[in-house]
Design an enzyme around this catalytic site. Structure first.
Site, mmCIF file in Angstrom:
data_model
loop_
_atom_site.group_PDB
_atom_site.id
_atom_site.type_symbol
_atom_site.label_atom_id
_atom_site.label_comp_id
_atom_site.label_asym_id
_atom_site.label_seq_id
_atom_site.Cartn_x
_atom_site.Cartn_y
_atom_site.Cartn_z
ATOM 1 N N GLY A 118 41.008 18.629 19.757
ATOM 2 C CA GLY A 118 42.383 18.951 19.404
ATOM 3 C C GLY A 118 43.319 18.325 20.435
ATOM 4 O O GLY A 118 42.917 17.424 21.188
ATOM 5 N N GLY A 120 44.446 19.234 23.354
ATOM 6 C CA GLY A 120 44.030 19.297 24.771
ATOM 7 C C GLY A 120 42.993 18.226 25.097
ATOM 8 O O GLY A 120 43.184 17.410 26.017
ATOM 9 N N ASP A 143 43.583 24.959 13.720
ATOM 10 C CA ASP A 143 45.010 25.310 13.726
ATOM 11 C C ASP A 143 45.868 24.324 12.912
ATOM 12 O O ASP A 143 46.992 24.646 12.562
ATOM 13 C CB ASP A 143 45.545 25.334 15.164
ATOM 14 C CG ASP A 143 44.753 26.263 16.062
ATOM 15 O OD1 ASP A 143 44.189 27.247 15.544
ATOM 16 O OD2 ASP A 143 44.691 26.018 17.280
ATOM 17 N N ARG A 282 47.059 50.167 9.274
ATOM 18 C CA ARG A 282 45.908 49.703 10.064
ATOM 19 C C ARG A 282 46.120 48.240 10.433
ATOM 20 O O ARG A 282 46.856 47.526 9.745
ATOM 21 C CB ARG A 282 44.608 49.800 9.255
ATOM 22 C CG ARG A 282 44.198 51.203 8.883
ATOM 23 C CD ARG A 282 43.661 51.953 10.101
ATOM 24 N NE ARG A 282 43.122 53.241 9.712
ATOM 25 C CZ ARG A 282 43.826 54.363 9.585
ATOM 26 N NH1 ARG A 282 45.136 54.331 9.790
ATOM 27 N NH2 ARG A 282 43.242 55.488 9.247
ATOM 28 N N HIS A 288 37.309 34.928 15.738
ATOM 29 C CA HIS A 288 36.434 33.750 15.692
ATOM 30 C C HIS A 288 35.630 33.623 14.403
ATOM 31 O O HIS A 288 34.965 32.603 14.202
ATOM 32 C CB HIS A 288 35.526 33.752 16.926
ATOM 33 C CG HIS A 288 36.332 33.599 18.178
ATOM 34 N ND1 HIS A 288 36.935 34.674 18.792
ATOM 35 C CD2 HIS A 288 36.680 32.510 18.890
ATOM 36 C CE1 HIS A 288 37.611 34.248 19.841
ATOM 37 N NE2 HIS A 288 37.470 32.943 19.933
ATOM 38 N N LEU A 289 35.713 34.636 13.534
ATOM 39 C CA LEU A 289 35.100 34.487 12.197
ATOM 40 C C LEU A 289 35.650 33.234 11.526
ATOM 41 O O LEU A 289 34.962 32.572 10.758
ATOM 42 C CB LEU A 289 35.508 35.670 11.314
ATOM 43 C CG LEU A 289 34.642 36.909 11.299
ATOM 44 C CD1 LEU A 289 35.273 37.935 10.374
ATOM 45 C CD2 LEU A 289 33.245 36.548 10.809
#
Ligand code: F6P
Length: 364
Positions: A118, A120, A143, A282, A288-289
């Protein structure tokens, strides 16, 4: 065609479904040209400690395109140009170890590094390019916030997983007449929240590009009752910000991590909704799924196309470039251009307009 090239490949940053497909396509496309491919472990770390470099052969990569994660390992910590290194007295010092990496790259007689990452990791790749390393970038991130390409691989899988989760939340929220706030990833871009929120029929979508007013969110949820809807699904991007407020952070940048860890917006929003509407509320964080497991067919194909295109870019000596999707073509763009702007959701995009037409509230 150049003969006998030695290509290094690494995967950096957070993993994304499709990384193994890139590795497979790079290895096979190089193999068919008589070139060799070497897998560098854990981002740039494997070019510092070179013991674990693996020769990638067709036998090693066959059919890995359907698998999640990366066979090379990855890390979102440690920039070789500013690496935290422990001194003998236990202190942490920031050191530039890029010369050592370049030296190892040359010693191992590599002709090019294919950096899959990505913003970075590709920024680091670009810095190495400026230092004299021939580099080709491959854009990866769930993302979808990297410039220069219409889409990054990993994004479609993340959106599919988030959409399925939202679909499932409807029945439980409806049964209990609850508001459920679900937090999805995406850093400072709202792509995952927007695409999964619309596809999953969310009532409210909160994205970083549109700071939200919690009162507007509550008014919308209350107004749903007039249509006989006594529950609500709110999709919040982890980087969503309240108007006049700040992004919500779970952890600061530390231990070589260059960015903060975002997280907590769903809990914040859920508490505010409960307080202001009195509704049973709620929150949950998908986390991370969204990055785990097999890539969708779209991501698998895109990643295979990107991997093969990276090898063609080497053939054309387009170093300092990144492969990119500009439908219907996979092309190349200068890394400098791709890295110059973060790709956010355009407020005038037809996807935003579609959401508004569907009656979805953005809290503005
Ligand atoms: O950039 C990918 C991403 O999954 C972001 O959506 C998220 O903010 C971050 O990485 C999480 O990082 P980590 O895996 O270190 O928790």
């Amino acid at each position: 065609m150049p003969k006998g090239l030695r290509i290094a490949i690494n995967t950096g940053g957070g993993d994304a479904p499709g990384l193994n497909a890139v590795i497979e396509a790079v290895t096979m496309s190089a193999y068919h040209r008589g070139w060799e491919v070497f897998g560098i472990k854990n981002g740039y770390q494997g070019l510092l400690d070179t013991d674990e470099i693996i020769r990638l052969t067709p036998e090693k990569v066959r059919n890995i395109s359907s698998t999640g994660g990366t066979i090379l390992g990855t890390t979102n910590r440690g920039n070789p140009f500013a690496m935290p290194v422990k001194t003998i007295d236990g202190q942490v010092e920031i050191k530039d170890v890029s010369d050592k990496i370049l030296e190892n790259f040359k010693r191992l007689k590599f002709d090019c590094l294919i950096a899959v990452g990505g913003d970075g990791s590709l920024k680091i790749a670009y810095d190495f390019f400026k230092k004299g390393m021939p580099v080709i970038g491959v854009p990866k991130t769930i993302d979808n916030d990297l410039g220069g390409t219409v889409i990054t691989f990993g994004f479609d899988t993340a959106v599919s997983i988030a959409t399925e989760a939202i679909d499932r939340l409807h029945s439980t929220a409806r049964s209990h007449e609850r508001v459920i706030v679900v937090e999805v990833m995406g850093r400072r871009a709202g792509w995952i929240a927007l695409n999964s929120g619309i596809s999953g029929n969310a009532h409210v979508i909160l994205i970083p590009e549109i700071p939200f007013n919690i009162d507007k969110v509550c008014e919308h949820i209350t107004s749903l009752e007039l249509e006989g809807i006594k529950y609500a699904i709110v999709v919040a991007a982890e980087g969503a910000v309240p108007q006049g407020g700040k992004e919500i952070i779970k952890e600061g940048a530390k231990d070589g991590r260059q960015d903060v860890v975002l997280g907590g917006v769903a809990e914040y929003v859920a508490k505010e909704i409960a307080k202001k509407t009195g509704k049973d509320t709620r929150s949950l964080v998908l986390g991370h799924l969204q990055r785990g497991g097999s890539p969708t067919t779209f991501d698998r194909l895109l990643a295979l196309r990107f991997g093969a295109a990276a090898i063609r870019a080497i053939e054309n000596r387009q170093f300092g470039h990144m492969v990119a999707l500009h439908p219907p073509l996979v092309t190349t763009v200068p890394l400098e251009d791709a890295l110059s702007t973060m790709k956010k959701v355009p407020l005038d995009s037809d996807t935003i307009i579609t959401a508004r037409d569907l009656g979805i509230c953005f809290g503005d």
